[in-house]
Design an enzyme around this catalytic site. Sequence first.
Site, PDB file in Angstrom:
ATOM      1  N   HIS A 120      64.852   6.319  72.292  1.00 24.74           N
ATOM      2  CA  HIS A 120      63.816   7.085  73.004  1.00 24.74           C
ATOM      3  C   HIS A 120      63.116   6.264  74.087  1.00 24.74           C
ATOM      4  O   HIS A 120      62.055   6.632  74.550  1.00 24.74           O
ATOM      5  CB  HIS A 120      62.787   7.640  72.008  1.00 24.74           C
ATOM      6  CG  HIS A 120      63.355   8.709  71.118  1.00 24.74           C
ATOM      7  ND1 HIS A 120      62.670   9.264  70.061  1.00 24.74           N
ATOM      8  CD2 HIS A 120      64.556   9.335  71.135  1.00 24.74           C
ATOM      9  CE1 HIS A 120      63.432  10.171  69.463  1.00 24.74           C
ATOM     10  NE2 HIS A 120      64.585  10.223  70.090  1.00 24.74           N
ATOM     11  N   CYS A 128      59.885   5.254  88.464  1.00 25.00           N
ATOM     12  CA  CYS A 128      59.435   6.310  89.363  1.00 25.00           C
ATOM     13  C   CYS A 128      60.007   7.651  88.891  1.00 25.00           C
ATOM     14  O   CYS A 128      61.187   7.750  88.570  1.00 25.00           O
ATOM     15  CB  CYS A 128      59.900   6.005  90.787  1.00 25.00           C
ATOM     16  SG  CYS A 128      59.513   7.332  91.934  1.00 25.00           S
ATOM     17  N   CYS A 151      58.997   4.821  97.211  1.00 28.72           N
ATOM     18  CA  CYS A 151      59.054   6.183  97.769  1.00 28.72           C
ATOM     19  C   CYS A 151      57.743   6.960  97.637  1.00 28.72           C
ATOM     20  O   CYS A 151      57.654   8.087  98.106  1.00 28.72           O
ATOM     21  CB  CYS A 151      60.190   6.962  97.112  1.00 28.72           C
ATOM     22  SG  CYS A 151      59.803   7.555  95.438  1.00 28.72           S
ATOM     23  N   GLY A 188      61.791   5.458  57.549  1.00 26.48           N
ATOM     24  CA  GLY A 188      60.534   5.893  58.167  1.00 26.48           C
ATOM     25  C   GLY A 188      60.695   6.937  59.245  1.00 26.48           C
ATOM     26  O   GLY A 188      59.998   6.905  60.257  1.00 26.48           O
ATOM     27  N   THR A 189      61.609   7.860  59.020  1.00 27.39           N
ATOM     28  CA  THR A 189      61.762   8.952  59.983  1.00 27.39           C
ATOM     29  C   THR A 189      61.799  10.282  59.246  1.00 27.39           C
ATOM     30  O   THR A 189      62.429  10.390  58.193  1.00 27.39           O
ATOM     31  CB  THR A 189      63.005   8.754  60.889  1.00 27.39           C
ATOM     32  OG1 THR A 189      63.147   9.907  61.727  1.00 27.39           O
ATOM     33  CG2 THR A 189      64.275   8.524  60.105  1.00 27.39           C
TER      34      THR A 189
HETATM   35  N1  APR Z   1      57.102   3.450  55.218  1.00 30.72           N
HETATM   36  C1  APR Z   1      58.106   4.358  55.230  1.00 30.72           C
HETATM   37  N2  APR Z   1      57.956   5.605  55.696  1.00 30.72           N
HETATM   38  C2  APR Z   1      56.759   5.955  56.184  1.00 30.72           C
HETATM   39  C3  APR Z   1      55.661   5.055  56.209  1.00 30.72           C
HETATM   40  C4  APR Z   1      55.875   3.743  55.688  1.00 30.72           C
HETATM   41  N3  APR Z   1      54.899   2.824  55.665  1.00 30.72           N
HETATM   42  N4  APR Z   1      54.610   5.718  56.765  1.00 30.72           N
HETATM   43  C5  APR Z   1      55.022   6.937  57.075  1.00 30.72           C
HETATM   44  N5  APR Z   1      56.318   7.107  56.741  1.00 30.72           N
HETATM   45  C6  APR Z   1      57.197   8.266  56.945  1.00 30.72           C
HETATM   46  C7  APR Z   1      56.505   9.608  56.923  1.00 30.72           C
HETATM   47  O1  APR Z   1      56.432  10.097  55.592  1.00 30.72           O
HETATM   48  C8  APR Z   1      57.422  10.452  57.807  1.00 30.72           C
HETATM   49  O2  APR Z   1      58.439  11.064  57.042  1.00 30.72           O
HETATM   50  O3  APR Z   1      57.735   8.143  58.249  1.00 30.72           O
HETATM   51  C9  APR Z   1      58.048   9.428  58.759  1.00 30.72           C
HETATM   52  C10 APR Z   1      57.557   9.505  60.187  1.00 30.72           C
HETATM   53  O4  APR Z   1      57.991  10.710  60.739  1.00 30.72           O
HETATM   54  P1  APR Z   1      57.598  11.153  62.213  1.00 30.72           P
HETATM   55  O5  APR Z   1      56.139  10.933  62.405  1.00 30.72           O
HETATM   56  O6  APR Z   1      58.130  12.526  62.424  1.00 30.72           O
HETATM   57  O7  APR Z   1      58.333  10.119  63.172  1.00 30.72           O
HETATM   58  P2  APR Z   1      59.828  10.096  63.683  1.00 30.72           P
HETATM   59  O8  APR Z   1      60.761  10.610  62.645  1.00 30.72           O
HETATM   60  O9  APR Z   1      60.040   8.743  64.213  1.00 30.72           O
HETATM   61  O10 APR Z   1      59.785  11.119  64.883  1.00 30.72           O
HETATM   62  C11 APR Z   1      60.936  11.218  65.676  1.00 30.72           C
HETATM   63  O11 APR Z   1      59.909  12.624  67.316  1.00 30.72           O
HETATM   64  O12 APR Z   1      58.024  13.109  68.448  1.00 30.72           O
HETATM   65  C12 APR Z   1      59.252  12.570  68.555  1.00 30.72           C
HETATM   66  O13 APR Z   1      59.962  10.956  70.083  1.00 30.72           O
HETATM   67  C13 APR Z   1      59.152  11.133  68.966  1.00 30.72           C
HETATM   68  O14 APR Z   1      60.445   9.257  68.184  1.00 30.72           O
HETATM   69  C14 APR Z   1      59.720  10.383  67.767  1.00 30.72           C
HETATM   70  C15 APR Z   1      60.601  11.420  67.122  1.00 30.72           C
END
Ligand code: APR
Length: 246
Positions: A120, A128, A151, A188-189
């Site tokens: 990302h 720009c 530009c 963590g996603t």
């Molecule tokens: N350790 C592990 N997991 C964690 C922790 C932690 N300390 N803290 C939070 N989480 C988990 C949450 O429970 C959640 O499931 O991390 C996840 C974060 O999810 P999002 O906030 O949705 O982030 P992400 O998955 O990176 O979002 C993807 O969406 O908005 C766009 O471009 C933006 O890169 C981002 C993308």
Amino acid sequence: MTEIPQELTRFLASASRVVALTGAGASQESGLRTFRDAQTGLWAQYKPEDLASPEAFTRDPKLVWDWYAWRREAIKGARPNPGHYALVEIEKRIPNFTLITQNVDGLHRFAGSQNVLELHGNIQKVRCSECGTFTETWGDDSESVPVCERCGGLLRPDVVWFGEPLPRSELEAAVTASRACQVFFSIGTSGAVQPAAALAHAARNNGSVVVEINAEPTPLTPIVDFALHGKSGEILPGLVRAVWGG
Ligand code: APR
């Protein structure tokens, strides 16, 4: 303390191709707020399309620029957490390790990770919006959005906004690595945003062991081989200790 399954340590000890995909949760313990976590999530205060989309930038470039400037400030003071450093340790021990991140904070490289694909983009980079020229310095008079020296077009962060394509070479490398790996970590996603979320499925369909490390269950949880729920800054160092000692 989350227990590391012995079967997983065995897989990892003998693996030569490993992928880790990280999201905002991997930086939570560095003090950076995640996107979708209730109450503390960045998006709880703003509608994402009002801040992180080409339409938002066209409508109100100053609002968008200021929001990224504010996030850049928060990131400036942030330091990698034990989860970032554990991923550096894993890279040292696995011959072919690819770290794919959705985070724009640059903390993986700060920690010392080498083979990083920033899907990302990176919030510290600015380009720009018209001619695409990158710049490392820009004036910030706080009145208006800085412009391109070449530009005169408005400058914007080099991050992927909603509705924009991912950088092609990073995405291709991420898909290739995910298809080829033996162990795939989703860390963590929330798995809410494509195509990053599809990488775990690509890995699984090609026979990889899939491991989730997340604070809570996600839509991915039902298809993973190992779901480790807790903080990545605690689980990842525990995993390194369990596999390689120390
Ligand atoms: N350790 C592990 N997991 C964690 C922790 C932690 N300390 N803290 C939070 N989480 C988990 C949450 O429970 C959640 O499931 O991390 C996840 C974060 O999810 P999002 O906030 O949705 O982030 P992400 O998955 O990176 O979002 C993807 O969406 O908005 C766009 O471009 C933006 O890169 C981002 C993308």
